[in-house]
Design a protein around this motif. Structure first.
Motif, PDB file in Angstrom:
ATOM      1  N   ARG A 147     -20.963 -48.790 -12.990  1.00  0.00           N
ATOM      2  CA  ARG A 147     -19.585 -48.702 -12.528  1.00  0.00           C
ATOM      3  C   ARG A 147     -19.258 -49.947 -11.698  1.00  0.00           C
ATOM      4  NH1 ARG A 147     -15.712 -45.096 -14.479  1.00  0.00           N
ATOM      5  NH2 ARG A 147     -16.480 -42.947 -14.461  1.00  0.00           N
ATOM      6  N   SER A 148     -18.107 -50.521 -11.954  1.00  0.00           N
ATOM      7  CA  SER A 148     -17.741 -51.765 -11.267  1.00  0.00           C
ATOM      8  C   SER A 148     -17.656 -51.569  -9.757  1.00  0.00           C
ATOM      9  CB  SER A 148     -16.407 -52.290 -11.808  1.00  0.00           C
ATOM     10  OG  SER A 148     -15.375 -51.336 -11.620  1.00  0.00           O
ATOM     11  N   TYR A 149     -17.247 -50.387  -9.319  1.00  0.00           N
ATOM     12  CA  TYR A 149     -17.143 -50.177  -7.872  1.00  0.00           C
ATOM     13  C   TYR A 149     -18.506 -50.181  -7.199  1.00  0.00           C
ATOM     14  CZ  TYR A 149     -17.781 -45.213  -9.277  1.00  0.00           C
ATOM     15  OH  TYR A 149     -18.237 -44.041  -9.818  1.00  0.00           O
ATOM     16  N   PHE A 150     -19.556 -49.711  -7.897  1.00  0.00           N
ATOM     17  CA  PHE A 150     -20.901 -49.776  -7.321  1.00  0.00           C
ATOM     18  C   PHE A 150     -21.422 -51.205  -7.342  1.00  0.00           C
ATOM     19  CE2 PHE A 150     -25.484 -50.048  -8.119  1.00  0.00           C
ATOM     20  CZ  PHE A 150     -25.952 -49.551  -6.912  1.00  0.00           C
ATOM     21  N   LEU A 151     -21.269 -51.880  -8.482  1.00  0.00           N
ATOM     22  CA  LEU A 151     -21.771 -53.249  -8.610  1.00  0.00           C
ATOM     23  C   LEU A 151     -21.104 -54.187  -7.606  1.00  0.00           C
ATOM     24  CD1 LEU A 151     -21.858 -53.472 -12.511  1.00  0.00           C
ATOM     25  CD2 LEU A 151     -23.819 -53.249 -10.963  1.00  0.00           C
ATOM     26  N   GLY A 152     -19.828 -53.943  -7.322  1.00  0.00           N
ATOM     27  CA  GLY A 152     -19.125 -54.791  -6.385  1.00  0.00           C
ATOM     28  C   GLY A 152     -19.450 -54.515  -4.933  1.00  0.00           C
ATOM     29  N   ALA A 153     -19.995 -53.320  -4.641  1.00  0.00           N
ATOM     30  CA  ALA A 153     -20.222 -52.926  -3.245  1.00  0.00           C
ATOM     31  C   ALA A 153     -21.675 -53.038  -2.798  1.00  0.00           C
ATOM     32  CB  ALA A 153     -19.744 -51.492  -3.025  1.00  0.00           C
ATOM     33  N   THR A 154     -22.632 -52.874  -3.702  1.00  0.00           N
ATOM     34  CA  THR A 154     -24.029 -52.760  -3.269  1.00  0.00           C
ATOM     35  C   THR A 154     -24.539 -54.031  -2.592  1.00  0.00           C
ATOM     36  OG1 THR A 154     -26.269 -52.141  -3.993  1.00  0.00           O
ATOM     37  CG2 THR A 154     -24.954 -53.492  -5.513  1.00  0.00           C
ATOM     38  N   ASN A 155     -23.985 -55.193  -2.934  1.00  0.00           N
ATOM     39  CA  ASN A 155     -24.398 -56.446  -2.304  1.00  0.00           C
ATOM     40  C   ASN A 155     -23.317 -57.019  -1.379  1.00  0.00           C
ATOM     41  OD1 ASN A 155     -26.847 -56.414  -3.765  1.00  0.00           O
ATOM     42  ND2 ASN A 155     -25.870 -57.394  -5.515  1.00  0.00           N
ATOM     43  N   ALA A 156     -22.356 -56.183  -1.030  1.00  0.00           N
ATOM     44  CA  ALA A 156     -21.257 -56.638  -0.179  1.00  0.00           C
ATOM     45  C   ALA A 156     -21.605 -56.460   1.295  1.00  0.00           C
ATOM     46  CB  ALA A 156     -19.974 -55.871  -0.513  1.00  0.00           C
ATOM     47  N   VAL A 157     -20.732 -56.956   2.157  1.00  0.00           N
ATOM     48  CA  VAL A 157     -20.915 -56.781   3.597  1.00  0.00           C
ATOM     49  C   VAL A 157     -20.859 -55.298   3.932  1.00  0.00           C
ATOM     50  CG1 VAL A 157     -19.973 -57.305   5.870  1.00  0.00           C
ATOM     51  CG2 VAL A 157     -19.895 -59.030   4.052  1.00  0.00           C
ATOM     52  N   GLY A 158     -21.827 -54.829   4.694  1.00  0.00           N
ATOM     53  CA  GLY A 158     -21.932 -53.407   5.001  1.00  0.00           C
ATOM     54  C   GLY A 158     -20.802 -52.892   5.869  1.00  0.00           C
ATOM     55  N   LYS A 159     -20.400 -51.656   5.606  1.00  0.00           N
ATOM     56  CA  LYS A 159     -19.388 -50.921   6.370  1.00  0.00           C
ATOM     57  C   LYS A 159     -18.042 -51.638   6.392  1.00  0.00           C
ATOM     58  CE  LYS A 159     -20.756 -48.629  10.027  1.00  0.00           C
ATOM     59  NZ  LYS A 159     -21.391 -48.278  11.317  1.00  0.00           N
ATOM     60  N   VAL A 160     -17.714 -52.265   5.256  1.00  0.00           N
ATOM     61  CA  VAL A 160     -16.398 -52.872   5.065  1.00  0.00           C
ATOM     62  C   VAL A 160     -15.751 -52.180   3.867  1.00  0.00           C
ATOM     63  CG1 VAL A 160     -15.150 -54.963   4.407  1.00  0.00           C
ATOM     64  CG2 VAL A 160     -17.047 -55.098   6.034  1.00  0.00           C
ATOM     65  N   LEU A 161     -14.527 -51.702   4.044  1.00  0.00           N
ATOM     66  CA  LEU A 161     -13.837 -50.992   2.974  1.00  0.00           C
ATOM     67  C   LEU A 161     -13.446 -51.936   1.849  1.00  0.00           C
ATOM     68  CD1 LEU A 161     -12.459 -48.414   1.888  1.00  0.00           C
ATOM     69  CD2 LEU A 161     -10.413 -49.093   3.151  1.00  0.00           C
ATOM     70  N   ARG A 162     -13.777 -51.545   0.613  1.00  0.00           N
ATOM     71  CA  ARG A 162     -13.392 -52.286  -0.575  1.00  0.00           C
ATOM     72  C   ARG A 162     -12.559 -51.375  -1.470  1.00  0.00           C
ATOM     73  NH1 ARG A 162     -16.444 -56.695  -2.185  1.00  0.00           N
ATOM     74  NH2 ARG A 162     -16.205 -56.057  -4.347  1.00  0.00           N
ATOM     75  N   VAL A 163     -11.534 -51.936  -2.085  1.00  0.00           N
ATOM     76  CA  VAL A 163     -10.660 -51.181  -2.984  1.00  0.00           C
ATOM     77  C   VAL A 163     -10.930 -51.630  -4.411  1.00  0.00           C
ATOM     78  CG1 VAL A 163      -8.282 -50.588  -3.554  1.00  0.00           C
ATOM     79  CG2 VAL A 163      -8.910 -51.062  -1.175  1.00  0.00           C
ATOM     80  N   GLY A 164     -11.207 -50.672  -5.287  1.00  0.00           N
ATOM     81  CA  GLY A 164     -11.529 -50.996  -6.672  1.00  0.00           C
ATOM     82  C   GLY A 164     -10.402 -50.654  -7.628  1.00  0.00           C
ATOM     83  N   ASP A 165     -10.540 -51.114  -8.872  1.00  0.00           N
ATOM     84  CA  ASP A 165      -9.567 -50.803  -9.916  1.00  0.00           C
ATOM     85  C   ASP A 165      -9.614 -49.314 -10.253  1.00  0.00           C
ATOM     86  OD1 ASP A 165      -8.921 -53.476 -10.057  1.00  0.00           O
ATOM     87  OD2 ASP A 165     -10.325 -53.890 -11.704  1.00  0.00           O
TER      88      ASP A 165
END
Length: 284
Positions: A147-165
């Motif tokens: 899922r793109s939302y997992f792939l985009g978040a797992t290596n992102a800055v921790g505890k920062v909200l991300r909005v997906g498609d």
């Protein structure tokens, strides 16, 4: 109603008390939405948004409308962020909870919110650990690693909200916006992820502005949410605008119509809130 007062009497050189008949005025506030927290009942009044049914005789200006849309969207984003930080903190403090224990914890954190559908905990390999909706995780939807939302978040800055498609849920079959947040692990790579499922209508105002008007939330030049989701005007308007700065307004000639647009950009979450009003060119 009898009220009391205290005045200084200069004749006698002292303060004197008295009574006076007072009329009590009762103020009635209508259509005011107070945003609840959904997490330990915190911030009972996070931010307000006045939901005004718009009549033809009292139509707000484009700038006033986009300001209302912006305040609503930002308040829901901030609320989601707070709730998700609570979920991430739970995983930090409880690194290996059972599915039933985690379900109960996330359900308490969501706290019956009417805005958000559920919160999911996803491990570092993209496998569903537990969620707030199901007591027993649905194994058919366990693998979320692609899922793109997992792939985009797992290596992102921790505890920062991300909005997906927008995506369609494997279990529910319903469209939702994935809000994600990485759970810090010290390395910033291969992190666990908490994901919130957000119904698109949560981010939109409840009033009908006009038949030829629309509200859009966009990210990176793509429409995330629209109150008229099937309208081709949404993509056409987005493609004609350049979102520089925090606010903009522009009039477009589009498909035989004059389209007035107003937008505001969120410096915190990166999304753009847009309001448009179309007028057929044949109208006087």
């Amino acid at each position: 109603m009898i009220g009391q007062y205290i005045l200084y009497n200069s004749t006698v050189g002292r303060f004197q008390a008295g009574k006076i008949a007072m009329r009590v005025l009762k103020l009635r506030v209508e259509n005011l939405l107070i945003v609840g927290s959904g997490f330990n009942d915190m911030i009972k009044a996070l931010i307000f948004f006045v939901m005004l049914p718009v009549a033809a005789s009292a139509s707000p200006t484009g700038r006033a409308t986009i300001d209302l849309v912006f305040e609503l969207g930002e308040s829901r984003m901030a609320l989601a962020e707070y709730i998700m930080r609570g979920a991430a903190d739970y995983l930090i403090e409880n690194p290996d909870p059972g599915s039933s224990e985690g379900h109960s914890a996330f359900k308490r954190i969501l706290n019956g919110s009417t805005y958000f559908r559920s919160i999911l905990a996803i491990d570092e390999n993209g496998q569903l650990m537990f969620d707030s909706y199901n007591w027993i995780p649905f194994l058919g939807a366990k693998d979320l690693s692609q899922r793109s939302y997992f792939l985009g978040a797992t290596n992102a800055v921790g505890k920062v909200l991300r909005v997906g498609d927008p995506v369609v849920g494997k279990q529910s079959g319903q469209v939702f916006l994935p809000f994600t947040m990485a759970v810090p692990n010290g390395s910033g790579r291969g992190q666990r992820v908490v994901m919130m499922t957000v119904p698109p209508k949560t981010m939109l105002p409840s009033f009908e502005v006009c038949n030829f008007c629309g509200v859009i939330i966009a990210l990176d030049g793509k429409v995330l949410v629209a109150d008229k989701p099937m309208s081709d005007v949404n993509e056409a308007v987005i493609s004609r605008l350049t979102f520089e700065g925090e606010y903009g307004a522009q009039e477009l000639d589009l498909r035989g119509m004059t389209v007035e647009t107003h937008w505001r950009k969120s410096s915190r979450y990166g999304v753009v809130y847009l309001y448009y009003r179309a007028t057929p060119l044949t109208d006087g």
